[in-house]
Design a protein around this motif. Structure first.
Motif, PDB file in Angstrom:
ATOM      1  N   VAL A 135      -6.109   1.484 -21.709  1.00  0.00           N
ATOM      2  CA  VAL A 135      -5.238   0.311 -21.614  1.00  0.00           C
ATOM      3  C   VAL A 135      -5.697  -0.535 -20.427  1.00  0.00           C
ATOM      4  O   VAL A 135      -5.809  -0.044 -19.300  1.00  0.00           O
ATOM      5  N   ASP A 136      -5.984  -1.794 -20.702  1.00  0.00           N
ATOM      6  CA  ASP A 136      -6.534  -2.698 -19.690  1.00  0.00           C
ATOM      7  C   ASP A 136      -5.536  -3.799 -19.357  1.00  0.00           C
ATOM      8  O   ASP A 136      -4.908  -4.377 -20.249  1.00  0.00           O
ATOM      9  N   HIS A 137      -5.390  -4.089 -18.050  1.00  0.00           N
ATOM     10  CA  HIS A 137      -4.616  -5.247 -17.616  1.00  0.00           C
ATOM     11  C   HIS A 137      -5.534  -6.465 -17.730  1.00  0.00           C
ATOM     12  O   HIS A 137      -6.313  -6.766 -16.822  1.00  0.00           O
ATOM     13  N   VAL A 138      -5.455  -7.159 -18.856  1.00  0.00           N
ATOM     14  CA  VAL A 138      -6.328  -8.309 -19.084  1.00  0.00           C
ATOM     15  C   VAL A 138      -6.061  -9.386 -18.049  1.00  0.00           C
ATOM     16  O   VAL A 138      -6.982 -10.037 -17.542  1.00  0.00           O
ATOM     17  N   ASP A 139      -4.811  -9.581 -17.727  1.00  0.00           N
ATOM     18  CA  ASP A 139      -4.416 -10.493 -16.648  1.00  0.00           C
ATOM     19  C   ASP A 139      -4.364  -9.649 -15.371  1.00  0.00           C
ATOM     20  O   ASP A 139      -3.365  -8.998 -15.087  1.00  0.00           O
ATOM     21  N   ASP A 140      -5.454  -9.627 -14.621  1.00  0.00           N
ATOM     22  CA  ASP A 140      -5.661  -8.661 -13.548  1.00  0.00           C
ATOM     23  C   ASP A 140      -4.499  -8.576 -12.568  1.00  0.00           C
ATOM     24  O   ASP A 140      -4.031  -9.599 -12.047  1.00  0.00           O
ATOM     25  N   LEU A 141      -4.069  -7.328 -12.309  1.00  0.00           N
ATOM     26  CA  LEU A 141      -2.996  -7.103 -11.345  1.00  0.00           C
ATOM     27  C   LEU A 141      -3.385  -7.584  -9.954  1.00  0.00           C
ATOM     28  O   LEU A 141      -2.563  -8.121  -9.210  1.00  0.00           O
ATOM     29  N   GLY A 142      -4.650  -7.360  -9.595  1.00  0.00           N
ATOM     30  CA  GLY A 142      -5.093  -7.748  -8.263  1.00  0.00           C
ATOM     31  C   GLY A 142      -5.019  -9.241  -8.019  1.00  0.00           C
ATOM     32  O   GLY A 142      -5.027  -9.692  -6.865  1.00  0.00           O
ATOM     33  N   LEU A 143      -4.966 -10.013  -9.094  1.00  0.00           N
ATOM     34  CA  LEU A 143      -4.869 -11.478  -8.974  1.00  0.00           C
ATOM     35  C   LEU A 143      -3.469 -11.978  -9.290  1.00  0.00           C
ATOM     36  O   LEU A 143      -3.272 -13.165  -9.572  1.00  0.00           O
ATOM     37  N   GLY A 144      -2.493 -11.060  -9.271  1.00  0.00           N
ATOM     38  CA  GLY A 144      -1.103 -11.460  -9.491  1.00  0.00           C
ATOM     39  C   GLY A 144      -0.624 -11.317 -10.915  1.00  0.00           C
ATOM     40  O   GLY A 144       0.435 -11.842 -11.263  1.00  0.00           O
ATOM     41  N   GLY A 145      -1.390 -10.613 -11.764  1.00  0.00           N
ATOM     42  CA  GLY A 145      -0.976 -10.444 -13.147  1.00  0.00           C
ATOM     43  C   GLY A 145       0.252  -9.553 -13.283  1.00  0.00           C
ATOM     44  O   GLY A 145       0.599  -8.799 -12.373  1.00  0.00           O
ATOM     45  N   ARG A 146       0.847  -9.623 -14.470  1.00  0.00           N
ATOM     46  CA  ARG A 146       2.048  -8.828 -14.733  1.00  0.00           C
ATOM     47  C   ARG A 146       1.684  -7.443 -15.228  1.00  0.00           C
ATOM     48  O   ARG A 146       0.704  -7.256 -15.946  1.00  0.00           O
ATOM     49  N   ASP A 147       2.521  -6.469 -14.869  1.00  0.00           N
ATOM     50  CA  ASP A 147       2.433  -5.125 -15.418  1.00  0.00           C
ATOM     51  C   ASP A 147       3.291  -5.121 -16.668  1.00  0.00           C
ATOM     52  O   ASP A 147       4.368  -4.514 -16.705  1.00  0.00           O
ATOM     53  N   HIS A 148       2.832  -5.802 -17.725  1.00  0.00           N
ATOM     54  CA  HIS A 148       3.652  -6.034 -18.909  1.00  0.00           C
ATOM     55  C   HIS A 148       2.770  -5.997 -20.143  1.00  0.00           C
ATOM     56  O   HIS A 148       1.643  -6.505 -20.123  1.00  0.00           O
ATOM     57  N   PRO A 149       3.241  -5.431 -21.263  1.00  0.00           N
ATOM     58  CA  PRO A 149       2.423  -5.336 -22.475  1.00  0.00           C
ATOM     59  C   PRO A 149       1.899  -6.669 -22.976  1.00  0.00           C
ATOM     60  O   PRO A 149       0.855  -6.721 -23.638  1.00  0.00           O
ATOM     61  N   GLU A 150       2.576  -7.753 -22.684  1.00  0.00           N
ATOM     62  CA  GLU A 150       2.164  -9.065 -23.158  1.00  0.00           C
ATOM     63  C   GLU A 150       0.813  -9.486 -22.586  1.00  0.00           C
ATOM     64  O   GLU A 150       0.119 -10.325 -23.162  1.00  0.00           O
ATOM     65  N   THR A 151       0.429  -8.884 -21.450  1.00  0.00           N
ATOM     66  CA  THR A 151      -0.842  -9.241 -20.820  1.00  0.00           C
ATOM     67  C   THR A 151      -1.767  -8.027 -20.714  1.00  0.00           C
ATOM     68  O   THR A 151      -2.639  -7.979 -19.846  1.00  0.00           O
ATOM     69  N   MET A 152      -1.555  -7.042 -21.581  1.00  0.00           N
ATOM     70  CA  MET A 152      -2.352  -5.822 -21.569  1.00  0.00           C
ATOM     71  C   MET A 152      -2.899  -5.565 -22.966  1.00  0.00           C
ATOM     72  O   MET A 152      -2.327  -6.025 -23.961  1.00  0.00           O
ATOM     73  N   ALA A 153      -4.022  -4.833 -23.051  1.00  0.00           N
ATOM     74  CA  ALA A 153      -4.633  -4.558 -24.343  1.00  0.00           C
ATOM     75  C   ALA A 153      -5.195  -3.146 -24.371  1.00  0.00           C
ATOM     76  O   ALA A 153      -5.665  -2.625 -23.352  1.00  0.00           O
ATOM     77  N   ALA A 154      -5.172  -2.536 -25.551  1.00  0.00           N
ATOM     78  CA  ALA A 154      -5.780  -1.229 -25.766  1.00  0.00           C
ATOM     79  C   ALA A 154      -7.221  -1.450 -26.215  1.00  0.00           C
ATOM     80  O   ALA A 154      -7.466  -2.149 -27.206  1.00  0.00           O
ATOM     81  N   LEU A 155      -8.172  -0.867 -25.488  1.00  0.00           N
ATOM     82  CA  LEU A 155      -9.585  -1.085 -25.771  1.00  0.00           C
ATOM     83  C   LEU A 155     -10.328   0.239 -25.885  1.00  0.00           C
ATOM     84  O   LEU A 155     -10.014   1.197 -25.163  1.00  0.00           O
ATOM     85  N   CYS A 156     -11.315   0.274 -26.773  1.00  0.00           N
ATOM     86  CA  CYS A 156     -12.197   1.431 -26.815  1.00  0.00           C
ATOM     87  C   CYS A 156     -13.089   1.388 -25.569  1.00  0.00           C
ATOM     88  O   CYS A 156     -13.181   0.347 -24.899  1.00  0.00           O
TER      89      CYS A 156
END
Length: 404
Positions: free
Chosen positions: A348-369
């Protein structure tokens, strides 16, 4: 000699006797009944766990086999002896306690209130027991030990002005079916009043702990554990920050959602009971957003500390949403292999990076191989893929959760 002196050698000797006599004759000879909840596995065979441990005690120098009424077959006694000796325990429960059933059971507990707010005493007692389950410690402990440890947590973390009396929450949880006081007949006095309840515990000194099925549900499945802790936070601490309590009992760290080594994929899988993915996804997202509100919109700023419960719930929501497949529409091919526990190879990847202020929320996260995750984090097309994945995550989130 004591049960802690029983080793793998004595257990193997008991198993040899079991094989020689057969199950019925072995149990009849030593006065044991069949195991209905747990058996111990060895060399492709399954043995009645409590009976094997009791008979193994008789193979210690100068000792006799234990009778069934001399010890418990559950955690803290027989099962701990078997695990310590390196054996695998097999659950025989026909209808194990699911996450939804556990949450429903917890939700029916009648909360006491202090100054119009939920009194946290039941949550403190459950947090103490859940922490023990996560670490695989004995399920049942003497009342003197349980009373001391829970009272210490109540003094430190129950700031509602109530007395640090563990007998109150334990009595309430016992009546609700979450707690067990084995070996004592008759009902526990009501969890109110004063003298009668205190005398009941002082005179009987019962062993105390979660019921077997609650203990196993919390011990084995990380997602069930996180959901149970989250429910405690929501019900008992709606306006407070309880992280110090959960840190104290070992339930507030980045590995809190990890499954026990002996958990099966079916127990840990992120699907909902009845297969309703959308309902499960909505429930998980609502829990994440509740945590966001509690933690200041979920931004990973310096003033807001990491919330592993929120992160675990968000990750589980993404894994439920993806259906076991990589969410990159341009995936060149997800590996056909699985993890050692039979789970899809997904991260599971935080596409909207947490380190840059992204949300810890499924709307901005994706499951990747693993391949797509490497491209997203280190590839030359990482920027392009980021934009694609954000759009996919937002669209799938809207499909399952609806417009908010």
């Amino acid at each position: 000699m004591a049960m802690r002196d029983v080793t793998r050698r004595e257990i193997l000797l008991a198993m040899e006797e079991y094989d020689r006599l057969g199950q019925e004759a072995f149990l009849a000879r030593h006065g044991f009944a069949r195991s209905h909840t747990y058996r111990v596995a060895h060399d492709g065979r399954a043995y009645d766990s409590k009976a094997v441990v009791g008979v193994a005690h008789g193979y210690l120098p100068g000792e006799e086999p234990l009778r069934p009424d001399q010890f418990s077959g559950g955690h803290g006694h027989a099962l701990d002896v078997l695990r310590r000796a390196g054996f695998t325990i097999v659950s025989q429960t026909a209808d194990p306690l699911t996450e939804d059933k556990l949450l429903a059971l917890m939700g029916k507990v009648r909360m006491s209130r202090s100054s119009g707010r939920p009194a946290p005493h039941q949550a403190v007692a459950l947090a103490w027991a859940f922490g023990r389950a996560r670490r695989g410690e004995a399920r049942l402990v003497p009342w003197s030990e349980a009373e001391k440890e829970i009272a210490g947590l109540l003094k430190e973390h129950a700031t509602d002005g109530g007395r640090p009396r563990p007998d109150y929450p334990v009595a309430a949880l016992t009546r609700a079916g979450l707690w067990e006081l084995p070996g004592w007949e008759g009902e526990v006095p009501p969890a109110h009043g004063d003298g009668e309840l205190r005398r009941w515990f002082a005179e009987r000194q019962p062993e105390s702990g979660l019921t077997e099925e609650v203990y196993e549900a919390v011990r084995r499945s990380g997602t069930t554990r996180v959901a149970a802790v989250n429910l405690l936070v929501q019900r008992y601490f709606p306006d407070d920050d309880p992280r110090e309590l959960f840190q104290a009992v070992g339930l507030w760290d980045d590995a809190v959602a990890d499954d026990a080594p002996d958990a099966t994929y079916e127990e840990a899988a992120p699907g909902g009971e009845g297969g309703d993915t959308a309902a499960l996804y909505r429930r998980l997202c609502e829990s994440v957003e509740h945590a966001e509100a509690r933690n200041g919109r979920g931004r990973r700023a310096q003033r807001v500390r990491s919330d592993p419960i929120r992160s675990a719930l968000a990750r589980r929501a993404v894994l439920a949403r993806c259906g076991g497949r990589c969410e990159n529409p341009g995936c060149a091919g997800q590996p056909d292999d699985f993890t050692r526990r039979g789970q899809p190879l997904l991260e599971v990847d935080h596409v909207d990076d947490l380190g840059l202020g992204g949300r810890d929320h499924p709307e901005t996260m994706a499951a990747l191989c693993p391949n797509c995750h490497a491209v997203r984090t280190r590839g030359s097309r990482a920027g392009e893929l980021r934009a694609v994945l954000l759009a996919v995550a937002e669209e799938r989130h809207r499909q399952l959760y609806g417009e908010r």
